[in-house]
Design an enzyme around this catalytic site. Structure first.
Site, PDB file in Angstrom:
ATOM      1  N   ASP A  31       0.849  -1.193   0.000  1.00  0.00           N
ATOM      2  CA  ASP A  31       0.000   0.000   0.000  1.00  0.00           C
ATOM      3  C   ASP A  31       0.890   1.250   0.000  1.00  0.00           C
ATOM      4  OD1 ASP A  31      -3.217   0.483   1.016  1.00  0.00           O
ATOM      5  OD2 ASP A  31      -1.830   2.190   1.101  1.00  0.00           O
ATOM      6  N   GLN A  94     -14.189   2.458   1.607  1.00  0.00           N
ATOM      7  CA  GLN A  94     -13.589   2.097   0.322  1.00  0.00           C
ATOM      8  C   GLN A  94     -13.322   3.368  -0.490  1.00  0.00           C
ATOM      9  OE1 GLN A  94     -15.845  -0.653  -2.136  1.00  0.00           O
ATOM     10  NE2 GLN A  94     -14.108  -0.963  -3.533  1.00  0.00           N
ATOM     11  N   VAL A  96     -10.893   3.037  -3.381  1.00  0.00           N
ATOM     12  CA  VAL A  96     -10.525   2.557  -4.719  1.00  0.00           C
ATOM     13  C   VAL A  96     -11.531   1.470  -5.102  1.00  0.00           C
ATOM     14  CG1 VAL A  96      -8.782   1.409  -6.137  1.00  0.00           C
ATOM     15  CG2 VAL A  96      -8.072   3.096  -4.413  1.00  0.00           C
ATOM     16  N   HIS A 100     -10.230  -5.235  -3.342  1.00  0.00           N
ATOM     17  CA  HIS A 100      -8.908  -5.563  -2.813  1.00  0.00           C
ATOM     18  C   HIS A 100      -9.053  -5.977  -1.356  1.00  0.00           C
ATOM     19  CE1 HIS A 100      -9.745  -1.286  -2.446  1.00  0.00           C
ATOM     20  NE2 HIS A 100      -9.100  -1.312  -1.292  1.00  0.00           N
ATOM     21  N   ILE A 101      -8.168  -6.855  -0.960  1.00  0.00           N
ATOM     22  CA  ILE A 101      -8.068  -7.248   0.451  1.00  0.00           C
ATOM     23  C   ILE A 101      -6.854  -6.539   1.023  1.00  0.00           C
ATOM     24  CG2 ILE A 101      -7.688  -9.140   2.067  1.00  0.00           C
ATOM     25  CD1 ILE A 101      -8.912 -11.044   0.050  1.00  0.00           C
ATOM     26  N   HIS A 102      -7.051  -5.848   2.133  1.00  0.00           N
ATOM     27  CA  HIS A 102      -5.916  -5.289   2.866  1.00  0.00           C
ATOM     28  C   HIS A 102      -5.335  -6.410   3.724  1.00  0.00           C
ATOM     29  CE1 HIS A 102      -6.906  -0.891   2.335  1.00  0.00           C
ATOM     30  NE2 HIS A 102      -8.107  -1.397   2.119  1.00  0.00           N
TER      31      HIS A 102
END
Ligand code: 5GP
Length: 114
Positions: A31, A94, A96, A100-102
């Protein structure tokens, strides 16, 4: 034509990112604004805007993202403790709109999350 998401531009190498994993179904990279010593985003290559838009046909890729997460955590030295987070919708944080998984690790995490 739909404009590419930031993450599609990373997949297509139009934007640089520190990539830690890539395979036929997903890409994972650090990130830009890490919230933990390890903060990786795991994204499907297929554009799915958010998890609430995932379809039955996305079962394999969704399962793949979850199976890849501990592999990346272990490869980065955090096999034992990590947190996975998915924000769905702007009300949930959210920003973006490419699913996606953080994957975060390396510090204590409070519960419930803020
Ligand atoms: P969300 O808020 O949608 O759950 O998470 C989006 C994440 O993408 C944020 O943690 C943000 O720091 C990260 N991000 C946004 N733009 C970029 C970028 O261009 N490169 C990388 N590596 N991460 C980004």
């Amino acid at each position: 034509m739909v404009e590419k998401s930031i993450f599609e531009r990373i997949i297509d190498r139009e934007i640089s990112a520190s990539i830690v994993h890539e395979d036929e179904l997903c890409i994972a990279f650090h990130d830009l604004d890490p919230q933990a010593p390890l903060h990786v985003l795991i994204c499907p290559k297929k554009r799915i805007n958010m998890i609430s838009e995932a379809l039955a046909e996305d079962l394999d890729v969704m399962g793949h993202l979850l199976l890849v997460a501990p592999v990346i955590a272990a490869a980065e030295g955090y096999a034992d403790a990590f947190r996975l987070t998915i924000n769905n919708g702007s009300g949930a944080g959210q920003t973006v709109f490419h699913l996606h998984i953080h994957l975060m690790a390396g510090r204590l995490f409070s519960w419930p999350p803020g």
